[in-house]
Enzyme design. Structure first.
Site, mmCIF file in Angstrom:
data_model
loop_
_atom_site.group_PDB
_atom_site.id
_atom_site.type_symbol
_atom_site.label_atom_id
_atom_site.label_comp_id
_atom_site.label_asym_id
_atom_site.label_seq_id
_atom_site.Cartn_x
_atom_site.Cartn_y
_atom_site.Cartn_z
ATOM 1 N N LYS A 165 0.838 -1.201 0.000
ATOM 2 C CA LYS A 165 0.000 0.000 0.000
ATOM 3 C C LYS A 165 0.873 1.251 0.000
ATOM 4 O O LYS A 165 0.400 2.330 -0.309
ATOM 5 C CB LYS A 165 -0.978 -0.021 1.167
ATOM 6 C CG LYS A 165 -0.348 -0.106 2.524
ATOM 7 C CD LYS A 165 -1.443 -0.098 3.576
ATOM 8 C CE LYS A 165 -0.809 -0.143 4.937
ATOM 9 N NZ LYS A 165 -1.407 -0.982 5.888
ATOM 10 N N ARG A 166 2.142 1.075 0.311
ATOM 11 C CA ARG A 166 3.053 2.226 0.249
ATOM 12 C C ARG A 166 3.266 2.717 -1.186
ATOM 13 O O ARG A 166 3.730 3.834 -1.381
ATOM 14 C CB ARG A 166 4.398 1.863 0.859
ATOM 15 C CG ARG A 166 4.225 1.657 2.320
ATOM 16 C CD ARG A 166 5.503 1.637 3.085
ATOM 17 N NE ARG A 166 5.125 1.565 4.482
ATOM 18 C CZ ARG A 166 5.764 2.133 5.458
ATOM 19 N NH1 ARG A 166 6.829 2.826 5.192
ATOM 20 N NH2 ARG A 166 5.356 2.033 6.702
#
Ligand code: GLU
Length: 543
Positions: A248-249
């Site tokens: 998700k980064r």
């Protein structure tokens, strides 16, 4: 293989959204169960009280249903009981814990987290990996710290046959006496997973390769409890095209890159203006850029303000972007699994019939977004309008585009117009906004077609030609549009003027369908408005 008793499971921890890699694990378990006429279980592993949320669990269930991965046992389905949430099964684990203690296979340990950190640091200094073992010197005494229960791991090598990777061996010196009950009284993942897989009769565990080194621990528990373990198959991981982990980064990374560009273009490293525009403290954006926070809500707001499209990571991201669940399922099935004969487009039934562990690769797979985008477009073209309408209805449940206002017949007309020209439903939703709201005029197009040359004169003429048409239908519009196309020196140039006036830009579906759907009043008033709003630009000699 005794086909009819195959039972697989997907066991997500509800600590966030369902990641597309997790969806692939779920899919393979589902395919394997269906292939063998077995059962597929969904179990929510919420033993981490701090990180688990009911909201996340609900989101995972929704995503699974959207993907069409129905479960035979699990939340809601398993007889209405909460049997498939680990947090509701504490009394099931307790007797086994007592049994292991009674048989002296498990024992209490008393170290505080600080003491454990110091022990780890000490090992690091000696350049040996830290392993907690029952017989090691310097263990804390009762009463010193919180009480956890640890399993005494065997001292010998553990060997097992992985159904994808082949033989795996872990030497005795590698083992660590794992915690099986935490100080908060909850079982750890390792303990609960073994009790549950046994209790639920799971025959095959298909899970991501990141769990490979957990399997020896689980096998030690099966041995201690004298149970037969399931068969294991560890699936290759899913990476981005550049070999980085899909995390998700990636989203915050995309926003940071856009912020840096923004700061460079505007000479505003403090982001004061942008912060004001989004109602955010300027320091907040600076902290975000300096990686002091990974706040996803902040990132989402900034992405919207900067008009950046974030890479999809979680299943719901793909749903929001307008991917069809059949296309996504087909695409993720092919990451790491090969159905043979270079086949690419497969129905669920075909996937089920062809699925086997032998055709799963050992090495990690790549997530090729471009290919997914293309494949989704192909799925859209192969779908019936009815199927697409159902997909849009589901898309509308999670998004808020003006296309939501379309009634059934309007949606059908829109779908017929866009089916050939969109790769995702979001593309249609964005591009069709002008049917529902006053267009956002593309200034460059307005200048080029309406405000330059005899653009306005052409538009006035078009208005005169369109005004008398009643009833407003394709039959009557068609010959008039023919005349408009033929106007001026270059065929079609006048049509572009009309297109910009009614849709705001130089690209839209065919004019005949567009005008018919917009209707008489809207078409004529938009042309009139364009004539009022867009004065001719002065001719300059230097352009
Ligand atoms: N709850 C674990 C996870 O989400 C499942 C691991 C397993 O399949 O055993 O990673």
């Amino acid at each position: 293989m005794g086909s009819d008793n195959v039972k697989t499971r997907f066991a997500p921890s509800p600590t966030g959204f369902l990641h597309v890699g997790g969806a692939r694990t779920a899919l393979f378990n589902w395919l394997f169960a269906r292939r063998h006429g077995g059962k597929f279980v969904l179990r929510i592993e919420d033993t981490d009280q701090v990180r688990s949320t009911a909201q996340s669990a609900a989101g995972i269930l929704q995503d699974m249903l959207w993907l069409g991965l129905n479960w035979d046992e699990g939340p809601v389905v398993g007889g209405g009981k909460n049997q498939y949430f680990q947090s509701m099964r504490l009394e099931i684990y307790q007797p086994y814990l007592e049994q292991l203690i009674r048989e002296d296979r498990a024992y209490e340990a008393f170290e505080t987290p600080q003491q454990l950190a110091a022990m780890r640091a000490e090992s690091e200094k000696r350049k040996t990996p830290f392993r907690y073992r029952r017989n090691m010197p310097g263990r804390a005494k009762k009463g010193e710290g919180p009480v956890v229960i640890r399993l005494e791991m065997p001292w010998e090598e553990i060997r097992f046959q992985d159904n994808i990777l082949g033989e795996i061996r872990v030497a005795g010196v590698e083992h660590d006496d794992i915690v099986i009950r935490k100080s908060d009284g909850f079982p750890t993942y390792h303990f609960a997973v073994v009790i549950d897989d046994h209790d639920m009769g799971i025959t095959h565990v298909l899970r991501a390769q990141e769990h490979l080194m957990n399997t020896p621990k689980h096998l030690a528990l099966y041995a201690a409890l004298n149970w037969r373990p399931p068969l294991y198959a560890h699936l290759p991981l899913v990476f981005n095209m550049d070999n980085s982990k899909m995390s998700k980064r990636d989203k915050t990374k995309a926003v940071r890159a856009a912020l840096q560009l923004y700061a460079r273009q505007r000479q505003d490293p403090a982001f004061a203006q942008l912060a004001g525009r989004c109602g955010l403290p300027a320091g907040g954006i600076a902290d975000f850029v300096a990686r002091k926070t990974e706040d996803s809500t902040l990132a989402g707001k900034l992405a919207e303000a900067l008009d950046v499209e974030l890479p999809e990571i979680d299943v719901q991201d793909f749903r929001h972007s307008g991917y069809l669940s059949d296309a996504l399922v087909n695409f993720i099935a092919l990451i790491g699994w090969s159905p043979g004969q270079n086949r690419e487009f497969l129905t669920r039934r075909e996937m089920i019939d062809l699925f086997s562990l032998e055709n799963i690769g050992k090495t990690s797979g790549r997530f090729d977004r471009k290919k997914l985008h293309w494949m989704n477009g192909e799925y859209i073209r192969r779908s019936s309008l009815q199927e697409l309408a159902a997909a849009v209805e589901s898309f509308n449940q999670v998004t808020d585009y003006p296309i939501k206002q379309a009634d059934g017949p309007t949606l059908r007309v829109l779908l017929a117009m866009y089916q050939e020209r969109m790769a995702t439903l979001a593309e249609m939703a964005r591009n069709s906004t002008f049917f529902f709201c006053t267009p956002r005029y593309d200034q460059a197009a307005v200048k080029k077609y309406v405000q330059t040359g005899d653009g306005r004169t052409i538009l006035e003429r078009i208005l005169e030609l369109l005004q008398p048409i009643t009833p407003w239908n394709k039959e009557l519009l068609s010959p008039v549009l023919e005349r408009i196309l033929a106007m001026g020196e270059k065929r079609g140039a006048a049509a572009q003027v009309l297109r910009v006036a009614v849709s705001g830009g130089a690209v839209s579906p065919p004019l005949l369908e567009t005008l018919a759907l917009l209707g008489r009043d809207t078409t004529l008033s938009r042309i009139q408005q364009a004539l009022e709003m867009f004065a001719p630009v002065e001719k300059t000699t230097d352009s």
